[in-house]
Design an enzyme around this catalytic site. Structure first.
Site, PDB file in Angstrom:
ATOM      1  N   GLU A 128      -9.717   7.248  11.585  1.00 52.59           N
ATOM      2  CA  GLU A 128      -8.640   7.402  10.609  1.00 52.59           C
ATOM      3  C   GLU A 128      -8.630   8.786   9.970  1.00 52.59           C
ATOM      4  OE1 GLU A 128     -11.700   4.925   8.156  1.00 52.59           O
ATOM      5  OE2 GLU A 128     -11.307   5.383  10.262  1.00 52.59           O
ATOM      6  N   ARG A 167      -1.035   8.479   7.247  1.00 55.21           N
ATOM      7  CA  ARG A 167      -1.984   9.573   7.517  1.00 55.21           C
ATOM      8  C   ARG A 167      -1.252  10.850   7.940  1.00 55.21           C
ATOM      9  NH1 ARG A 167      -6.087   7.517   4.771  1.00 55.21           N
ATOM     10  NH2 ARG A 167      -6.798   5.527   5.599  1.00 55.21           N
TER      11      ARG A 167
END
Length: 432
Positions: A312, A384
């Site tokens: 991530e 993100r």
């Protein structure tokens, strides 16, 4: 509906800021699932309030669980079990679409799952196949994706199951979180390429043990949860360390200093890897009792990284790499093609549009910094990507981010915190 474009603020000089971040999404949603069928009322202190966690709370409410706001920031969770038909909106939350079906299998009735359009492309086949192998009725018309229906009859046989979890560690965590409530518990064996994001499984195991579960993870690629009741929880949710990554990276981009209070001395969050990554890139990284401080007065270099266990972090690290002194190789993250978007393709496309030399590999990116020019940075509904774009905007005046509101998936206050870090009023996070 997409939010208005945002012209990301540019740093006028070195940042010197303290950034307080809300709780971890990964921990909040695990604690909610564990509390849903615990032996009493649980209290989650300072949980994250974001789209993913609110969707999880609503999913549990649909299953008959009480999730109540108390004292401003806390949640009280009162166990319950639904009867009859209900429907659950997964949004784009992997934790909801994967963690809730094994719990829904314990209810007496049909539970229908669906979500955002892109959620229907995220892999679910191994998870649904595992539920069927454990005796659960699942209807998905053979798609292996959303939408699908779980048909519970009040109990689950459980037992042993083998699956390929190489696309997501959440397939394993999902079964572990509900396995103690199955008649035979659950034994999960992974058969396939290496499981990504192993720290997330360790997080699940630790959370289960905190609730009193008997978990055996001593054998590679095998996890066992014994049947038995779970204790109610009273937990303080740690800050989200993955969400801290862009703020800490801002210290490198601006040759400044950023401090995040409350950084845990011990954690199972994969985001903690950002400390070692920034250190390798040349930052001064100091973890003290009162928090983590990152400074980089002398700039930073490119690196060769395997982010398999902390994938991530890839978007922020890739953005940082585009501004580094030297090339960067990111490896081990082929599985993030199945995240909120195909993150490797999205990063290659958007960094390339700014002028970066990017080569997309089978499992990562090779990034060679080049002079950058502003453009519209597409975010693909991916929180993100918003964070990556904002980081680039510090050094690229005029960079415009598409749909910054999608960051609400895990950090609704991101643009406010970003502007505050730069000493700007939130209103100066200008819309284009």
């Amino acid at each position: 509906m997409p939010s208005p474009d945002w012209t990301s603020p540019t740093a006028e000089g070195p940042v010197d800021a303290t950034v307080e971040l809300p709780g971890s999404k990964s921990l909040t949603n695990r604690f909610l699932v564990l509390a849903a069928r615990a032996s009493g009322v649980s209290r989650l202190r300072a949980p994250l309030r974001s789209r993913d966690t609110l969707l999880m709370a609503d999913a549990l409410r649909a299953l008959g669980v009480g999730v109540e706001d108390v004292d401003g920031d806390d949640w009280l969770v009162t166990p319950g079990a639904a009867t009859g038909d209900t429907a659950i909106d997964c949004g784009l939350a992997g934790t909801v679409m994967r963690f809730v079906p094994p719990l829904a299998a314990l209810t007496d009735g049909a539970v229908h799952f669906d979500g955002d359009p892109h959620a229907r492309t995220r892999p679910m086949g191994p998870a649904l196949g595992a539920l069927r192998a454990l005796g659960v009725g699942v209807d998905d018309d053979g798609r292996g994706t959303l939408p699908f229906t779980v048909r519970g009859d009040g109990s689950v046989r459980g037992g042993s199951v083998t699956l390929d979890a190489s696309a997501s560690s959440q397939f394993i965590s999902a079964l572990l979180l509900s396995g103690a409530h199955y008649e035979q518990g659950v034994t999960i064996s992974h058969d396939g390429p290496p499981v990504p994001s192993q720290p997330h499984i360790e997080m699940t195991v630790e959370a289960l043990r905190d609730a009193g579960a008997d978990v055996d993870d001593g054998e590679p690629d095998t996890w066992r949860v014994e049947p038995g009741p779970l204790n109610p929880l009273d937990v303080q949710v740690e800050p989200d360390l993955s969400n801290a990554a862009p703020f800490l990276a801002a210290a490198l981009v601006t040759r400044g200093r950023v401090r995040v209070p409350g950084w845990p001395q011990h954690t199972t969050q994969a985001g903690d890897d950002i400390r070692d990554i920034l250190d390798e890139m040349g930052a001064d990284v100091v973890l003290a009792r009162d928090g983590l401080t990152v400074s980089a007065p002398d700039g930073f270099t490119g690196v060769d990284l395997d982010l398999h266990d902390a994938s991530e972090l890839t978007p922020v690290v890739a953005a940082l790499a585009a501004l580094a002194d030297g090339p960067t190789m990111i490896r081990g993250v082929a599985h993030i093609r199945g995240h909120e978007t195909d993150r490797l393709a999205a990063l290659a496309r958007e960094l390339g549009a700014l002028g970066t030399e990017v080569t997309e590999t089978d499992d990562g990116l090779h990034i060679v910094p080049r002079p950058l020019s502003p453009s519209r940075f597409h975010t693909y509904g991916d929180h993100r990507m918003v964070m990556a774009g904002a980081l680039l905007g510090l050094a690229v005046p005029g960079l415009v981010l598409e749909d910054p509101g999608t960051v609400g998936k895990t950090l609704p206050t991101f643009t406010h915190l970003w502007s505050a870090m730069l000493g700007e009023p939130a209103a100066q996070g200008r819309t284009a």
